[in-house]
Design an enzyme around this catalytic site. Sequence first.
Site: not given
Length: 485
Positions: A54, A127, A337
């Site tokens: 990303h 997404n 993350y």
Amino acid sequence: MSKRVLTTESGAPVADNQNSATAGVGGPLLLQDQHLLEKLARFNRERIPERVVHARGSGAYGYFEVTDDITAFTKANFLGEVGKKTETFIRFSTVADSLGGADAVRDPRGFALKFYTEEGNYDLVGNNTPVFFIKDPIKFPDFIHSQKRDPFTGKQEADNVWDFWAHAPEATHQITWLMGDRGIPASYRHMNGYGSHTYQWTNEAGEAFFVKYHFKTNQGIRSLSADQAAELVGKDANSHQTDLLQAIERGVNPSWTLYVQVMPAAEAADYRFNPFDLTKVWPHSDYPLQRVGRLVLDRNPENVFAEVEQAAFSPNNFVPGIGPSPDKMLQGRLFAYADAHRYRLGVNHTLLPVNAPKATTAQNYGRDGAMALRNGSRHDKNYEPNSYQGPAQTDAALSAPLAIHGWTGTHEAPQHTKDDDFFQAGELYRLMSEDEKKRLVANIAGGLSQVSREDVIEKNLAHFAAADADYGKRVAEAVNALRED
């Protein structure tokens, strides 16, 4: 109006910003030229490590407005009243390529949303597809390595891409999405967004529900063919960024309507397939869409680096009434993350304006570390519990507990009565029109025909045939035709 004075980092005025200090006219530079050294040193450090995935993204601010009463399912404050508005920040992205990659490529799109709520920031990381390629996070690094640039050739290789997929039959559903007509969105405004994972909601009574998020674009779905995308990349590699920026600047504010599917927690164990499997959707006939509200984007960032590149989204940023599910991919991302941002931005990245709470104030005992901006005064203690009125726990759980049982170990996911890797991919194929099927087959064959190993091709063909006999037959014929040319 007098001009502002240019200064060094320490605030001293700069006498000359056009010429470096030298040892005489035309002589070598001087180490004492602090302004020159400071400028060059800062320039060398302007970039931070880009996201491994990303990396290429665009962002915007906006708000989320509740339009329907869903308090029967969640006690989340920002969803608790029809008409309530919450400030948001969203980051769209492509997945596989680097920061310098093009926008209009065949790749899933990230749809990461930050709600600045009164109970803290809530991050929803999803997404533009409702499913993903894998269901267990232990396979994620290998999957991404297969999709990234090859260490030797320096470019994405069909052999690597399709070899991994040949050994991951659960990817067949997502491949069918990616290679279909929605695989290349025309813009970020013209695609849906999905939470993709299964999450848990808890209401005031303590009742638990599992939910899936669906953001439906109010601009309508628009996608590009492979030829259209190639032409657009040649004209403007930043096409999605350009479109989003210009639309908001013109006051054409993009919006999405949020719907959720709600499953009572008690129904999860006996559902016909694993409801926490990221490679599967919940049929709407089982759990219909229920409208929640609308997301509107109305303000562009002033600085892309500060507000888009440094934006940090962590799916473990929950608020009361919302929590995780046993979804294994979600569980892995709860760690990965946040850890990625600690590496890229530092342990104090949550103090950056784009990441800091806006509707409340963070109060904890986090101290020190690089770029610490909130270390407290001599009256503030850095331990808890204490006798000095420091922040204390609430004893109120954010979400309902998840029942666990059995033995520790590396278990495969529990099997439900209808679990398999191919049925939903076949269902998606059978929903397509004849023209959509032709384009899907052509897109798959274009990549699969480049694979050098026959066994890898055959394994992938077997996956498509298992999803639908006609699907497999058409892909096989198309691959063979391309390889004979």
